[in-house]
Enzyme design. Structure first.
Site, short mmCIF file in Angstrom:
data_model
loop_
_atom_site.label_atom_id
_atom_site.label_comp_id
_atom_site.label_asym_id
_atom_site.label_seq_id
_atom_site.Cartn_x
_atom_site.Cartn_y
_atom_site.Cartn_z
N GLY A 1 -52.39 -47.53 -15.01
CA GLY A 1 -53.10 -47.65 -13.48
C GLY A 1 -51.98 -47.92 -12.85
N ASP A 2 -51.18 -49.00 -12.75
CA ASP A 2 -50.15 -49.70 -11.94
C ASP A 2 -49.22 -48.23 -11.62
OD1 ASP A 2 -51.11 -51.94 -12.85
OD2 ASP A 2 -49.58 -52.26 -14.06
N1 ADP Z 1 -54.43 -40.90 -22.42
C1 ADP Z 1 -54.09 -40.63 -21.29
N2 ADP Z 1 -53.69 -39.09 -21.21
C2 ADP Z 1 -53.13 -38.72 -20.02
N3 ADP Z 1 -53.38 -39.20 -19.08
C3 ADP Z 1 -53.55 -40.61 -19.04
C4 ADP Z 1 -53.92 -41.23 -20.22
N4 ADP Z 1 -54.23 -42.76 -19.99
C5 ADP Z 1 -53.99 -42.57 -18.67
N5 ADP Z 1 -53.68 -41.63 -17.88
C6 ADP Z 1 -53.21 -41.41 -16.54
O1 ADP Z 1 -53.06 -42.65 -16.08
C7 ADP Z 1 -54.18 -42.93 -15.06
C8 ADP Z 1 -54.51 -44.10 -14.89
O2 ADP Z 1 -55.23 -44.57 -16.29
P1 ADP Z 1 -56.29 -45.50 -16.58
O3 ADP Z 1 -56.27 -45.98 -17.97
O4 ADP Z 1 -57.65 -44.66 -16.21
O5 ADP Z 1 -56.11 -46.70 -15.54
P2 ADP Z 1 -56.21 -48.38 -15.81
O6 ADP Z 1 -55.21 -48.64 -16.59
O7 ADP Z 1 -56.11 -48.89 -14.34
O8 ADP Z 1 -57.68 -48.57 -16.39
C9 ADP Z 1 -55.22 -41.91 -15.42
O9 ADP Z 1 -55.94 -41.37 -14.36
C10 ADP Z 1 -54.48 -40.79 -15.83
O10 ADP Z 1 -54.08 -40.14 -14.92
O1 FBP Z 2 -52.26 -60.23 -13.85
P1 FBP Z 2 -52.98 -59.95 -15.23
O2 FBP Z 2 -54.31 -59.09 -14.87
O3 FBP Z 2 -53.07 -61.15 -16.08
O4 FBP Z 2 -52.03 -58.98 -15.87
C1 FBP Z 2 -50.76 -59.21 -16.38
C2 FBP Z 2 -50.31 -58.26 -17.10
O5 FBP Z 2 -50.54 -56.96 -16.47
C3 FBP Z 2 -49.57 -56.22 -17.15
O6 FBP Z 2 -48.47 -55.88 -15.99
C4 FBP Z 2 -49.92 -54.80 -17.68
O7 FBP Z 2 -51.18 -54.69 -17.15
P2 FBP Z 2 -52.29 -53.64 -17.55
O8 FBP Z 2 -52.17 -53.69 -19.22
O9 FBP Z 2 -53.69 -54.17 -17.21
O10 FBP Z 2 -51.75 -52.27 -17.22
C5 FBP Z 2 -48.72 -56.95 -18.06
O11 FBP Z 2 -47.46 -56.68 -18.05
C6 FBP Z 2 -49.01 -58.41 -17.69
O12 FBP Z 2 -48.97 -59.26 -18.97
#
Ligand code: ADP
Ligand code: FBP
Length: 304
Positions: free
Chosen positions: A248-249
């Site tokens: 997501g980041d």
């Molecule tokens: N398994 C995957 N296959 C392909 N693209 C992915 C996959 N997981 C994440 N992505 C890409 O990364 C973006 C963000 O992932 P997502 O898991 O929806 O966000 P978050 O980490 O914020 O929940 C998705 O919109 C997609 O483009």
């Molecule tokens: O600020 P929060 O929500 O505690 O998340 C910190 C964590 O987020 C991360 O940047 C990764 O986040 P995600 O797994 O949600 O993508 C880690 O490296 C870190 O430990």
């Protein structure tokens, strides 16, 4: 210039072992400390896209020193406020399944908050501030919202990656883009979606509440971009997902880094989708060659 804000960064202590036997002594195969935090992940992708950016936030203690050392090693320009408490360590256990324990975070004093807010005086018209991640418990719950009037007065834009009421509270300040995943979007409206049409109706409401653009991510199921005039959809890239951290980041970084150069939401969404997938397909945050490899798979279609 893009500024990423990680108010509660962490050293991620990643422990790898075959399996965890609860209640017993377990021995790890491999351990490492990695600089983590959502804004830092955004900076890392921006660097890969060759977009100038500076990482802001709070760091302190021996963990804070190591975090900054790693950022400098990765050539992430940073200007963190130094605090007297210690930056947290988040424990990530990678065994047959992944488990995480994210610490709450350090105490941040009034004086340190004032020093941070002074950073915003550097903002200029056209800058973008990316606010992401959890707040340390000593910060007020509306800390992000408190920053917005100064950002807007400087005629800078902001992007916010948070959830729930904290996100809704910022919409009237018109964030450049927000990116709830489909679960977070449903939670915002206390509902569950039976169709993409229902999901898009909720995303549209976020535009009405002030967001300039809304991306809805659905991990391996692709994503949507909703702008005031257009709806776009992109299928996810096909590959083997090996990592759930930072996709997501990466998507946000791809969007913002492209938008700052093009002002084109659809083109920015495409790069965002590629950055998200590239990170999902690698053990760490993706590098440029991995993003470039995925990009040809991403087609953005306008839907009526
Ligand atoms: N398994 C995957 N296959 C392909 N693209 C992915 C996959 N997981 C994440 N992505 C890409 O990364 C973006 C963000 O992932 P997502 O898991 O929806 O966000 P978050 O980490 O914020 O929940 C998705 O919109 C997609 O483009
Ligand atoms: O600020 P929060 O929500 O505690 O998340 C910190 C964590 O987020 C991360 O940047 C990764 O986040 P995600 O797994 O949600 O993508 C880690 O490296 C870190 O430990």
């Amino acid at each position: 210039m893009i500024y990423t804000v990680t108010v509660n960064p962490a050293l991620d202590y990643v422990i790898q072992l075959k399996q965890v036997n609860r209640g017993e002594v377990n021995r790890a195969n491999n351990c490492s400390f990695l600089a983590g935090g959502k804004g830092i992940n955004v900076s890392q992708i921006l660097n890969q896209l060759d977009i100038d950016n500076t990482a802001w936030g709070f760091v302190g203690g021996f963990t804070g020193k190591e975090l900054v050392r790693q950022l400098n090693q990765r050539r992430i320009v940073n200007d963190f406020v130094t605090i007297s408490d210690v930056t947290r360590v988040n424990v990530k256990v990678h065994a047959e399944e992944e488990s995480e324990i994210n610490a709450a975070g350090p105490n941040i004093t009034e004086q340190e908050i004032t020093a941070f807010k002074a950073r915003l005086n550097d903002l200029q018209k056209g800058d973008i501030v990316v606010l992401s991640g959890s707040l340390a418990p000593s910060l007020p719950v509306d800390f992000y919202k408190e920053l917005l009037p100064t950002i807007k007065e400087a005629q800078a834009d902001f992007v916010i990656d948070t959830t729930g009421q904290a996100l809704l509270d910022t919409l009237s300040y018109k964030p450049l883009v927000i990116k709830p995943n489909h679960h977070e979007l449903a939670d915002l409206f206390n509902t569950t979606f039976n169709s993409d049409k229902e999901m898009l109706e909720c995303a549209r409401k976020l535009l009405d509440m002030g967001a300039q653009n809304v991306m809805v991510s659905m991990a391996g199921k692709g994503g949507y971009l909703i702008t005031p005039k257009h709806f776009y959809h992109a299928k996810a890239a096909v590959g083997t997902a090996v990592n759930s951290v930072g996709a997501g980041d990466s998507m946000i970084a791809g969007f913002v880094g492209t938008y700052v150069k093009t002002n084109d939401p659809a083109a920015s969404f495409r790069i965002g989708m590629a950055c998200g997938a590239a990170t999902a397909f690698t053990k760490d945050i993706a590098v440029k060659s991995q993003i470039d490899a995925v990009l040809p798979q991403i087609n953005v279609e306008e839907i009526s």
